[in-house]
Motif scaffolding. Sequence first.
Motif, PDB file in Angstrom:
ATOM      1  N   SER A 120       5.907  16.194  -0.239  1.00 34.89           N
ATOM      2  CA  SER A 120       4.903  15.391   0.476  1.00 34.89           C
ATOM      3  C   SER A 120       3.524  15.516  -0.178  1.00 34.89           C
ATOM      4  O   SER A 120       2.761  14.548  -0.255  1.00 34.89           O
ATOM      5  CB  SER A 120       4.827  15.785   1.953  1.00 34.89           C
ATOM      6  OG  SER A 120       4.505  17.149   2.088  1.00 34.89           O
ATOM      7  N   LEU A 121       3.236  16.714  -0.703  1.00 29.26           N
ATOM      8  CA  LEU A 121       1.960  16.900  -1.402  1.00 29.26           C
ATOM      9  C   LEU A 121       1.963  16.145  -2.728  1.00 29.26           C
ATOM     10  O   LEU A 121       0.946  15.564  -3.133  1.00 29.26           O
ATOM     11  CB  LEU A 121       1.689  18.399  -1.646  1.00 29.26           C
ATOM     12  CG  LEU A 121       1.059  19.147  -0.475  1.00 29.26           C
ATOM     13  CD1 LEU A 121       2.054  19.367   0.646  1.00 29.26           C
ATOM     14  CD2 LEU A 121       0.497  20.483  -0.920  1.00 29.26           C
ATOM     15  N   GLN A 122       3.127  16.153  -3.379  1.00 31.06           N
ATOM     16  CA  GLN A 122       3.220  15.397  -4.631  1.00 31.06           C
ATOM     17  C   GLN A 122       3.093  13.901  -4.367  1.00 31.06           C
ATOM     18  O   GLN A 122       2.429  13.180  -5.119  1.00 31.06           O
ATOM     19  CB  GLN A 122       4.552  15.708  -5.337  1.00 31.06           C
ATOM     20  CG  GLN A 122       4.590  17.119  -5.912  1.00 31.06           C
ATOM     21  CD  GLN A 122       5.920  17.469  -6.559  1.00 31.06           C
ATOM     22  OE1 GLN A 122       6.971  17.042  -6.094  1.00 31.06           O
ATOM     23  NE2 GLN A 122       5.883  18.243  -7.622  1.00 31.06           N
ATOM     24  N   ASP A 123       3.732  13.435  -3.302  1.00 30.33           N
ATOM     25  CA  ASP A 123       3.625  12.005  -2.941  1.00 30.33           C
ATOM     26  C   ASP A 123       2.156  11.604  -2.773  1.00 30.33           C
ATOM     27  O   ASP A 123       1.704  10.575  -3.301  1.00 30.33           O
ATOM     28  CB  ASP A 123       4.358  11.716  -1.619  1.00 30.33           C
ATOM     29  CG  ASP A 123       5.872  11.649  -1.781  1.00 30.33           C
ATOM     30  OD1 ASP A 123       6.364  11.827  -2.904  1.00 30.33           O
ATOM     31  OD2 ASP A 123       6.555  11.428  -0.759  1.00 30.33           O
ATOM     32  N   ALA A 124       1.425  12.421  -2.018  1.00 33.78           N
ATOM     33  CA  ALA A 124       0.008  12.104  -1.767  1.00 33.78           C
ATOM     34  C   ALA A 124      -0.804  12.193  -3.048  1.00 33.78           C
ATOM     35  O   ALA A 124      -1.717  11.382  -3.287  1.00 33.78           O
ATOM     36  CB  ALA A 124      -0.558  13.055  -0.708  1.00 33.78           C
ATOM     37  N   THR A 125      -0.457  13.164  -3.895  1.00 34.56           N
ATOM     38  CA  THR A 125      -1.166  13.347  -5.166  1.00 34.56           C
ATOM     39  C   THR A 125      -0.942  12.155  -6.091  1.00 34.56           C
ATOM     40  O   THR A 125      -1.888  11.630  -6.701  1.00 34.56           O
ATOM     41  CB  THR A 125      -0.682  14.640  -5.859  1.00 34.56           C
ATOM     42  OG1 THR A 125      -0.903  15.737  -4.980  1.00 34.56           O
ATOM     43  CG2 THR A 125      -1.410  14.880  -7.156  1.00 34.56           C
ATOM     44  N   ILE A 126       0.316  11.744  -6.190  1.00 34.08           N
ATOM     45  CA  ILE A 126       0.631  10.591  -7.052  1.00 34.08           C
ATOM     46  C   ILE A 126      -0.104   9.350  -6.531  1.00 34.08           C
ATOM     47  O   ILE A 126      -0.700   8.594  -7.303  1.00 34.08           O
ATOM     48  CB  ILE A 126       2.160  10.352  -7.087  1.00 34.08           C
ATOM     49  CG1 ILE A 126       2.856  11.499  -7.822  1.00 34.08           C
ATOM     50  CG2 ILE A 126       2.488   9.009  -7.751  1.00 34.08           C
ATOM     51  CD1 ILE A 126       4.364  11.540  -7.630  1.00 34.08           C
ATOM     52  N   ALA A 127      -0.083   9.162  -5.227  1.00 33.96           N
ATOM     53  CA  ALA A 127      -0.751   7.991  -4.635  1.00 33.96           C
ATOM     54  C   ALA A 127      -2.243   7.997  -4.974  1.00 33.96           C
ATOM     55  O   ALA A 127      -2.811   6.969  -5.366  1.00 33.96           O
ATOM     56  CB  ALA A 127      -0.530   7.979  -3.123  1.00 33.96           C
ATOM     57  N   ALA A 128      -2.866   9.162  -4.852  1.00 37.10           N
ATOM     58  CA  ALA A 128      -4.309   9.263  -5.136  1.00 37.10           C
ATOM     59  C   ALA A 128      -4.584   8.995  -6.615  1.00 37.10           C
ATOM     60  O   ALA A 128      -5.574   8.354  -6.974  1.00 37.10           O
ATOM     61  CB  ALA A 128      -4.823  10.641  -4.738  1.00 37.10           C
ATOM     62  N   SER A 129      -3.682   9.478  -7.449  1.00 40.67           N
ATOM     63  CA  SER A 129      -3.841   9.290  -8.882  1.00 40.67           C
ATOM     64  C   SER A 129      -3.724   7.806  -9.267  1.00 40.67           C
ATOM     65  O   SER A 129      -4.509   7.285 -10.072  1.00 40.67           O
ATOM     66  CB  SER A 129      -2.747  10.099  -9.573  1.00 40.67           C
ATOM     67  OG  SER A 129      -3.195  10.629 -10.749  1.00 40.67           O
ATOM     68  N   TYR A 130      -2.743   7.138  -8.683  1.00 43.34           N
ATOM     69  CA  TYR A 130      -2.598   5.698  -8.918  1.00 43.34           C
ATOM     70  C   TYR A 130      -3.850   4.952  -8.431  1.00 43.34           C
ATOM     71  O   TYR A 130      -4.299   3.996  -9.057  1.00 43.34           O
ATOM     72  CB  TYR A 130      -1.362   5.156  -8.196  1.00 43.34           C
ATOM     73  CG  TYR A 130      -0.075   5.194  -9.000  1.00 43.34           C
ATOM     74  CD1 TYR A 130       0.391   6.368  -9.574  1.00 43.34           C
ATOM     75  CD2 TYR A 130       0.690   4.048  -9.164  1.00 43.34           C
ATOM     76  CE1 TYR A 130       1.584   6.397 -10.286  1.00 43.34           C
ATOM     77  CE2 TYR A 130       1.887   4.067  -9.882  1.00 43.34           C
ATOM     78  CZ  TYR A 130       2.326   5.254 -10.441  1.00 43.34           C
ATOM     79  OH  TYR A 130       3.497   5.277 -11.145  1.00 43.34           O
ATOM     80  N   ALA A 131      -4.384   5.395  -7.302  1.00 49.41           N
ATOM     81  CA  ALA A 131      -5.584   4.733  -6.762  1.00 49.41           C
ATOM     82  C   ALA A 131      -6.740   4.865  -7.746  1.00 49.41           C
ATOM     83  O   ALA A 131      -7.502   3.908  -7.953  1.00 49.41           O
ATOM     84  CB  ALA A 131      -5.957   5.342  -5.410  1.00 49.41           C
ATOM     85  N   GLN A 132      -6.868   6.036  -8.357  1.00 48.03           N
ATOM     86  CA  GLN A 132      -7.954   6.226  -9.329  1.00 48.03           C
ATOM     87  C   GLN A 132      -7.788   5.269 -10.512  1.00 48.03           C
ATOM     88  O   GLN A 132      -8.763   4.671 -10.983  1.00 48.03           O
ATOM     89  CB  GLN A 132      -7.952   7.668  -9.852  1.00 48.03           C
ATOM     90  CG  GLN A 132      -8.512   8.680  -8.865  1.00 48.03           C
ATOM     91  CD  GLN A 132      -8.898   9.968  -9.564  1.00 48.03           C
ATOM     92  OE1 GLN A 132      -8.033  10.686 -10.063  1.00 48.03           O
ATOM     93  NE2 GLN A 132     -10.178  10.266  -9.606  1.00 48.03           N
ATOM     94  N   LEU A 133      -6.561   5.132 -10.978  1.00 50.66           N
ATOM     95  CA  LEU A 133      -6.325   4.254 -12.132  1.00 50.66           C
ATOM     96  C   LEU A 133      -6.502   2.786 -11.758  1.00 50.66           C
ATOM     97  O   LEU A 133      -7.080   2.003 -12.523  1.00 50.66           O
ATOM     98  CB  LEU A 133      -4.919   4.494 -12.702  1.00 50.66           C
ATOM     99  CG  LEU A 133      -4.740   5.864 -13.372  1.00 50.66           C
ATOM    100  CD1 LEU A 133      -3.300   6.047 -13.828  1.00 50.66           C
ATOM    101  CD2 LEU A 133      -5.693   6.009 -14.555  1.00 50.66           C
TER     102      LEU A 133
END
Length: 169
Positions: free
Chosen positions: A98-111
């Motif tokens: 779940s932490l990885q899911d949120a991390t990936i989502a945030a990373s995609y948002a930055q890009l």
Amino acid sequence: MEFKKTIELRHSVRHFLKQPIKNEKINSILDVVNNCPSAGNLQSYKIYLIKKQDVKKELAAAALDQEFIAQAPIVMVFCAKQEECAAKYGARGKNLYSLQDATIAASYAQLAAADLNIGTVWVGAFDSEKVKSVLRTSYLPVAIIPMGYYSEKSFLRERKQKSQIVEEI
Ligand SMILES: Cc1cc2nc3c(=O)[nH]c(=O)nc-3n(C[C@H](O)[C@H](O)[C@H](O)COP(=O)(O)O)c2cc1C
């Protein structure tokens, strides 16, 4: 924008212009996020989209007084839905996926933001309980991402040599 150019353009922005971000741009960022991978495709994250000035100020206070958070026209807070993921994957879902899911989502948002010439910075230094209280949520905050236009033209970016981060086995 070309993919490599977007990656190069993405850098931490901590000074934001007052210029608002149009809803269509915010939606376009969220569309990208909604396409990112997640464990079991559960999308075990929740994104809080904050535009209200008083809430942004409270978030800045909960994040060691990092005042630039309150200056950004938009702030997204990415939270992990640990219990939802635990229901399928147990402790690994709760403490990792779940932490990885949120991390990936945030990373995609930055890009996605960088691709629209919108600056962001990943804010990880915050008091989780205070952020939860500001958002009135029980989900675990993973990243605060302020977003806004910026005027700086150049930025420093030192990185390790690839040989320091990669080992071929
Ligand atoms: C997990 C994590 C936590 C971070 N926390 C903060 C933070 O609390 N405040 C801040 O100003 N920058 C924070 N940053 C941004 C980093 O300082 C920045 O990404 C790094 O210096 C590399 O610079 P660049 O983003 O311009 O490539 C964080 C970045 C990550 C990935």
